[in-house]
Design a protein around this motif. Structure first.
Motif, PDB file in Angstrom:
ATOM      1  N   PRO A 154       0.827  -1.222   0.000  1.00  0.00           N
ATOM      2  CA  PRO A 154       0.000   0.000   0.000  1.00  0.00           C
ATOM      3  C   PRO A 154       0.853   1.260   0.000  1.00  0.00           C
ATOM      4  N   GLN A 155       0.563   2.138  -0.949  1.00  0.00           N
ATOM      5  CA  GLN A 155       1.293   3.393  -1.132  1.00  0.00           C
ATOM      6  C   GLN A 155       2.804   3.170  -1.224  1.00  0.00           C
ATOM      7  N   GLY A 156       3.170   2.009  -1.772  1.00  0.00           N
ATOM      8  CA  GLY A 156       4.582   1.747  -2.008  1.00  0.00           C
ATOM      9  C   GLY A 156       5.134   2.581  -3.146  1.00  0.00           C
ATOM     10  N   LEU A 157       4.236   3.032  -4.030  1.00  0.00           N
ATOM     11  CA  LEU A 157       4.644   3.829  -5.181  1.00  0.00           C
ATOM     12  C   LEU A 157       4.000   5.209  -5.154  1.00  0.00           C
ATOM     13  N   ALA A 158       4.693   6.158  -5.732  1.00  0.00           N
ATOM     14  CA  ALA A 158       4.141   7.496  -5.967  1.00  0.00           C
ATOM     15  C   ALA A 158       4.425   7.845  -7.419  1.00  0.00           C
ATOM     16  N   VAL A 159       3.373   8.122  -8.174  1.00  0.00           N
ATOM     17  CA  VAL A 159       3.521   8.399  -9.605  1.00  0.00           C
ATOM     18  C   VAL A 159       3.028   9.808  -9.904  1.00  0.00           C
ATOM     19  N   LEU A 160       3.839  10.543 -10.655  1.00  0.00           N
ATOM     20  CA  LEU A 160       3.441  11.862 -11.139  1.00  0.00           C
ATOM     21  C   LEU A 160       2.840  11.704 -12.523  1.00  0.00           C
ATOM     22  N   GLY A 161       1.655  12.264 -12.732  1.00  0.00           N
ATOM     23  CA  GLY A 161       1.001  12.231 -14.031  1.00  0.00           C
ATOM     24  C   GLY A 161       0.979  13.614 -14.642  1.00  0.00           C
ATOM     25  N   VAL A 162       1.505  13.729 -15.851  1.00  0.00           N
ATOM     26  CA  VAL A 162       1.547  15.011 -16.553  1.00  0.00           C
ATOM     27  C   VAL A 162       0.782  14.871 -17.862  1.00  0.00           C
ATOM     28  N   LEU A 163      -0.320  15.582 -17.987  1.00  0.00           N
ATOM     29  CA  LEU A 163      -1.063  15.597 -19.241  1.00  0.00           C
ATOM     30  C   LEU A 163      -0.310  16.457 -20.247  1.00  0.00           C
ATOM     31  N   ILE A 164      -0.308  16.010 -21.502  1.00  0.00           N
ATOM     32  CA  ILE A 164       0.466  16.674 -22.551  1.00  0.00           C
ATOM     33  C   ILE A 164      -0.471  17.155 -23.649  1.00  0.00           C
ATOM     34  N   GLU A 165      -0.269  18.382 -24.079  1.00  0.00           N
ATOM     35  CA  GLU A 165      -1.061  18.941 -25.166  1.00  0.00           C
ATOM     36  C   GLU A 165      -0.133  19.449 -26.262  1.00  0.00           C
ATOM     37  N   VAL A 166      -0.706  19.733 -27.413  1.00  0.00           N
ATOM     38  CA  VAL A 166       0.084  20.220 -28.547  1.00  0.00           C
ATOM     39  C   VAL A 166       0.250  21.731 -28.444  1.00  0.00           C
ATOM     40  N   GLY A 167       1.496  22.170 -28.548  1.00  0.00           N
ATOM     41  CA  GLY A 167       1.803  23.595 -28.565  1.00  0.00           C
ATOM     42  C   GLY A 167       2.378  24.005 -29.909  1.00  0.00           C
ATOM     43  N   GLU A 168       2.823  25.240 -29.987  1.00  0.00           N
ATOM     44  CA  GLU A 168       3.297  25.775 -31.265  1.00  0.00           C
ATOM     45  C   GLU A 168       4.759  25.454 -31.531  1.00  0.00           C
ATOM     46  N   THR A 169       5.532  25.165 -30.482  1.00  0.00           N
ATOM     47  CA  THR A 169       6.966  24.969 -30.667  1.00  0.00           C
ATOM     48  C   THR A 169       7.409  23.612 -30.136  1.00  0.00           C
ATOM     49  N   LYS A 170       8.553  23.172 -30.603  1.00  0.00           N
ATOM     50  CA  LYS A 170       9.139  21.915 -30.155  1.00  0.00           C
ATOM     51  C   LYS A 170       9.594  22.048 -28.710  1.00  0.00           C
ATOM     52  N   ASN A 171       9.348  21.015 -27.915  1.00  0.00           N
ATOM     53  CA  ASN A 171       9.762  21.014 -26.519  1.00  0.00           C
ATOM     54  C   ASN A 171      11.151  20.372 -26.428  1.00  0.00           C
ATOM     55  N   PRO A 172      12.178  21.150 -26.057  1.00  0.00           N
ATOM     56  CA  PRO A 172      13.549  20.607 -26.031  1.00  0.00           C
ATOM     57  C   PRO A 172      13.715  19.451 -25.058  1.00  0.00           C
ATOM     58  N   SER A 224      -1.324   0.157  -5.388  1.00  0.00           N
ATOM     59  CA  SER A 224      -0.293   0.603  -4.458  1.00  0.00           C
ATOM     60  C   SER A 224       0.216   2.007  -4.765  1.00  0.00           C
ATOM     61  N   VAL A 225      -0.517   2.752  -5.593  1.00  0.00           N
ATOM     62  CA  VAL A 225       0.005   4.009  -6.120  1.00  0.00           C
ATOM     63  C   VAL A 225      -0.674   5.221  -5.480  1.00  0.00           C
ATOM     64  N   LEU A 226       0.143   6.127  -4.993  1.00  0.00           N
ATOM     65  CA  LEU A 226      -0.327   7.454  -4.593  1.00  0.00           C
ATOM     66  C   LEU A 226      -0.135   8.361  -5.797  1.00  0.00           C
ATOM     67  N   TRP A 227      -1.248   8.729  -6.407  1.00  0.00           N
ATOM     68  CA  TRP A 227      -1.197   9.488  -7.664  1.00  0.00           C
ATOM     69  C   TRP A 227      -1.200  10.988  -7.415  1.00  0.00           C
ATOM     70  N   THR A 228      -0.386  11.688  -8.187  1.00  0.00           N
ATOM     71  CA  THR A 228      -0.418  13.150  -8.261  1.00  0.00           C
ATOM     72  C   THR A 228      -0.537  13.518  -9.727  1.00  0.00           C
ATOM     73  N   VAL A 229      -1.666  14.090 -10.116  1.00  0.00           N
ATOM     74  CA  VAL A 229      -1.905  14.498 -11.502  1.00  0.00           C
ATOM     75  C   VAL A 229      -1.940  16.020 -11.536  1.00  0.00           C
TER      76      VAL A 229
END
Length: 337
Positions: A154-172, A224-229
């Motif tokens: 239980p809560q052995g993992l912590a995962v960061l979730g990042v939603l991705i969208e399309v922008g005008e420029t390339k992300n380095p 087992s995941v504590l999620w942060t979105v």
């Protein structure tokens, strides 16, 4: 009875470790995962559709502090096509502060859709998916020795979730990964990636996020995941998205299918609570605050009406008194004459 329970647990772990074949669609697709991986049918599964009008605002949620993310180091990173996603190994010098325990980084990976089709992220916000999603996986290093051990607790993992969208420029930052995809086109191929600033994969502002208890989004689906979105999204260019959608294959064969639509459908929330570190955009108040504000406005309006009533009554009485005074004075004058 306890022997039977122990036997089931051994079978479950053995099946998970055996790496049974699974896919996102077809006869081994996500609808069939629970048959081979029972926890995939649990009541605390991920991802979820986050309904912002139903989350609970918690002003006491501490801000996450990624440590070591902006320090690339000198060691190369392993980039791997595992047949389900592109995965990048991370050194344990990256870790999170702001949680109850120290969670060190293990790996990150991506989920995406198919060219010409909407969606691609696993988590959704109010029923809307993003074009892709980044997951950065950490494990509780205070309690466990490695990712595999922590993943079953239980809560052995912590995962960061990042939603991705399309922008005008390339992300380095994302280009550090995407530019190497041609080197790992087929399953089980690996390559080395020079170290880079992982912090730049995250949104600029990390203070606004959703938090809930959930699971791995792939078999064995351990809960087992504590999620942060994060609420704020990262951006990549259309060219980078199409490179992600068109380069990788899911098997070792040359003529295999493209590795696309590697995202799980949202799972039932059931009795879980989703917390938010901020008041929601579009409704700057929580439901309780809206109710309280409505009552306050109603009381204020009643007080205003009462004030107007008493002021008007006072003016009316004063005016009536003046009229009586004029009549009385006029009568006296007539009498005296």
């Amino acid at each position: 009875m306890w022997l039977f329970t122990l036997l089931l647990e051994v079978i479950r772990i053995t099946a998970a470790d055996a790496g049974q074949h699974w896919t996102y669609e077809g006869p081994h697709g996500q609808d069939h995962w629970p048959a081979s991986y029972p926890e995939c049918g649990g009541n605390a599964q991920s991802p979820i559709d986050i309904q912002t009008d139903s989350v609970t605002f918690d002003p006491d949620l501490p801000a996450l502090q990624p440590r070591g993310y902006d320090q690339p180091g000198t060691e190369s990173l392993d980039l791997h096509n595992n047949g389900h996603t592109v995965q990048l190994s991370l050194p344990t010098t990256l870790y999170l502060e702001g949680l109850s325990r120290k969670y060190v980084a293990a790996q990150l990976h991506l989920h995406w859709g198919q060219k010409g089709s909407p969606g691609g992220s696993e988590h959704q916000i109010n029923g809307e998916a993003a074009v892709a999603e980044l997951h950065i996986v950490h494990y509780d290093s205070d309690s466990y020795d490695n990712l595999s051990e922590a993943a079953q607790r239980p809560q052995g993992l912590a995962v960061l979730g990042v939603l991705i969208e399309v922008g005008e420029t390339k992300n380095p930052a994302y280009e550090h990964i995407i530019s190497h995809l041609d080197e790992i086109r087929h399953k089980d191929q690996k390559t080395s990636v020079p170290p880079f600033n992982v912090r730049e994969l995250l949104p600029p502002q990390l203070g606004q996020f959703f938090r809930y208890n959930g699971s791995l989004t792939t078999p064995p689906c351990y809960q087992s995941v504590l999620w942060t979105v994060f609420s704020q999204r990262a951006q990549i260019s259309m060219g980078q998205l199409e490179k992600l959608q068109e380069t990788l294959f899911s098997t070792e064969e040359e003529d295999s299918e493209l590795l696309v639509q590697n995202y799980r459908a949202p799972q039932p929330l059931n009795q879980r609570t989703v917390f938010a570190s901020f008041l929601q955009v579009g409704s700057p108040y929580t439901t309780g605050e809206m109710l309280g504000l409505g009552v306050a406005i109603l009381v204020g309006c009643l007080c205003l009406l009462l004030a107007i009533y008493f002021i008007t009554r006072k003016i009316w009485k004063k005016k009536l008194g003046n009229q009586k005074s004029v009549v009385f004075t006029s009568v006296r004058t007539t009498t005296e004459e």
